[in-house]
Design an enzyme around this catalytic site. Structure first.
Site, mmCIF file in Angstrom:
data_model
loop_
_atom_site.group_PDB
_atom_site.id
_atom_site.type_symbol
_atom_site.label_atom_id
_atom_site.label_comp_id
_atom_site.label_asym_id
_atom_site.label_seq_id
_atom_site.Cartn_x
_atom_site.Cartn_y
_atom_site.Cartn_z
ATOM 1 C CG HIS A 1 27.206 1.778 10.692
ATOM 2 N ND1 HIS A 1 26.853 0.618 11.359
ATOM 3 C CD2 HIS A 1 27.198 2.768 11.614
ATOM 4 C CE1 HIS A 1 26.646 0.911 12.643
ATOM 5 N NE2 HIS A 1 26.854 2.199 12.819
ATOM 6 C CG ASP B 1 39.245 -1.943 9.542
ATOM 7 O OD1 ASP B 1 38.273 -2.337 10.227
ATOM 8 O OD2 ASP B 1 39.900 -0.923 9.828
ATOM 9 N N GLY C 1 37.629 -4.602 11.897
ATOM 10 C CA GLY C 1 37.014 -4.079 13.111
ATOM 11 C C GLY C 1 35.496 -4.015 12.987
#
Ligand code: GAR
Length: 186
Positions: free
Chosen positions: A108, A140, A142
């Site tokens: 990210h 995960d 999310g």
């Protein structure tokens, strides 16, 4: 280490992984590269490199869970040790995370947990932070959440645009990603 890489875009970070593998500086086997839509640079680069590719086109599925199932089946068919989201701009289902526990990696372009989501660079710039960077983490279910493996800080310049800052972050991101993958194979 058998790796399946998921992409949605140009795949420039993936290219750095492909280059490190072909240079012999990274010992991973890229079993396949998959995308959520046709026409990605990431799939084109991989096909050029002789790597198997697949597309599980989000738009081809009537429901979200049909797509989730198809993605999981496509990835699992390659029996990967790790799955890497390299600019894969979709959240995977809980069942996907359960199928690859602790083995779904994401990169990210921000210092998580700050600025998650699809516009990490734009959001950091808009906030006015003076330091941002990149994160490689175990994903995960999310949005850009899960245990952090490594991060690199990148200074924001006064004249940065989203593009100039993202390019500098990507230079750091590629190095970080290759380092983390190397550590996971050790
Ligand atoms: C990378 O900077 C990656 O971190 C980001 O997309 C870019 C993909 O570039 N991912 C996210 O923002 C995930 N939330 P690439 O396709 O040129 O490798």
């Amino acid at each position: 280490m058998r790796l399946v890489v998921l992409v949605s875009g140009s795949g420039s970070n993936l290219q750095a992984v492909l280059d490190a593998v072909s240079a012999g500086t990274l010992e991973v086997q890229i079993a396949a590269v998959g995308a959520d839509r046709p026409g990605t640079g990431g799939v084109a680069r991989s096909a050029d490199a002789g790597i198997e590719t697949f597309v599980v086109n989000f738009k081809d599925y009537a429901t979200r869970s049909d797509w989730d199932e198809a993605l999981l089946a496509a990835v699992a068919a390659y029996q990967p040790d790790y799955v890497l989201s390299s600019g894969f701009m979709r959240i995977v289902a809980a069942g996907f995370i359960e199928a690859f526990p602790g083995r779904y990696l994401n990169t990210h372009p921000a210092l998580l947990p700050s600025f998650p989501g699809a516009h990490g660079v734009r959001d950091a710039l808009a906030y006015g932070v003076k330091v941002t960077g990149c994160t490689v983490h175990i994903a995960d279910a999310g949005v850009d959440t899960g245990p952090i493996l490594a991060q690199t800080a990148v200074a924001v310049r006064g004249d940065d645009t989203e593009e100039s800052l993202h390019e500098r972050i990507k230079v750091a991101e590629r190095e970080l990603l290759i380092r983390v993958l190397g550590e996971l194979t050790a």
